[in-house]
Scaffold this active site. Sequence first.
Site, PDB file in Angstrom:
ATOM      1  CE  LYS A  84      -2.241   7.022  -1.187  1.00 43.91           C
ATOM      2  NZ  LYS A  84      -3.542   7.659  -1.804  1.00 43.91           N
ATOM      3  CE1 TYR A 106      -3.251   3.103   1.066  1.00 46.74           C
ATOM      4  CE2 TYR A 106      -1.558   3.215   2.994  1.00 46.74           C
ATOM      5  CZ  TYR A 106      -2.614   4.033   2.146  1.00 46.74           C
ATOM      6  OH  TYR A 106      -3.230   5.129   2.353  1.00 46.74           O
TER       7      TYR A 106
END
Length: 289
Positions: free
Chosen positions: A128, A124
């Site tokens: 990002k 994740y």
Amino acid sequence: MTFLITGADGQLGRALVDAFSAHGTVIACSRAELDITNTAQAAAVVSRARPSVVVNCAAFNDVDGAEALQERAFDVNALGVLTLARAARDIGATLVHYSTDFVFDGTAGRPYSEADPPSPRSVYAASKLVGEWMAADAGRWFVLRVASLFGVAHTPGTSRMGSIDRIIVALEQGQPAKVFRDRVVSPSYVVDVAAATLSLLGGSAPSGTYHVVNTGHCTWYELAQEIANIIGGLEHLVPVDVASLALKAARPQFGALDNSRLASVADPLPTWQDAIRRYLAFRQRPATI
Ligand SMILES: NC(=O)c1ccc[n+]([C@@H]2O[C@H](COP(=O)([O-])OP(=O)(O)OC[C@H]3O[C@@H](n4cnc5c(N)ncnc54)[C@H](OP(=O)(O)O)[C@@H]3O)[C@@H](O)[C@H]2O)c1
């Protein structure tokens, strides 16, 4: 200003739609109306709407789930941002994109500034970070790092509830609330994120990355204590260590963010304690008919 907001049904998206409506025209796009992984659809919707600002609140936010769904995480959090950045550039719009404290590894032991090198420790977080790089393909762009978002009460029991709402609901219901005593964060109240975003857009701040968190930092246990001091239920808090839970993705242990760069170009954000007090008062307001 005309704002096109993607991910408008999410926690931050809904807050921005509310706040921005008083400052211009808002085109709120749910995932069904604008899927940022559908390059042709996204480009067509942006080019037809011709907003002055594209605001990306769409994200794949399942931090633990992303460990097994890497392609999905990068499609949404990185390639989807590139699509929006190019679409914004093509019509001369500004791109606002939200990122996360998770881009840091949490080992610094002091609040991170925008000058600190990122070092993501999960799929994740890596997706990002790549999304941050993609945002810079727009002509004028802002990457706004937020953390531990709170401020839109979801229906209790739904998976969409944020961690702070989970704590509040547990305390309200007299249920045990497990909270980390060894993970430090700088929470972001969506109302203050919306105000800071408007302030940046209205000023002459240069394109770049800004930390948009409430001022200060705390452990999750300290945060929960602050809530319990206002609504009661201190006895229901259960302090736990991060290492005691079998989480699939690593979290930054000391993820506090320094927001002074933002304060140099816009109004400083209130403290996290002030934000919590306002949010709890908002939740307790009488329902209107
Ligand atoms: N929540 C936090 O504590 C936190 C912390 C740090 C950073 N952030 C960042 O802050 C931003 C806002 O987060 P949030 O909490 O508001 O997220 P959220 O409540 O999970 O909302 C995300 C929205 O994006 C939509 N979406 C997912 N995939 C999409 C796609 N391919 N195209 C268009 N829309 C899509 C979701 O729709 P569906 O409902 O259909 O999935 C949902 O409405 C994100 O960039 C997030 O990474 C959040």
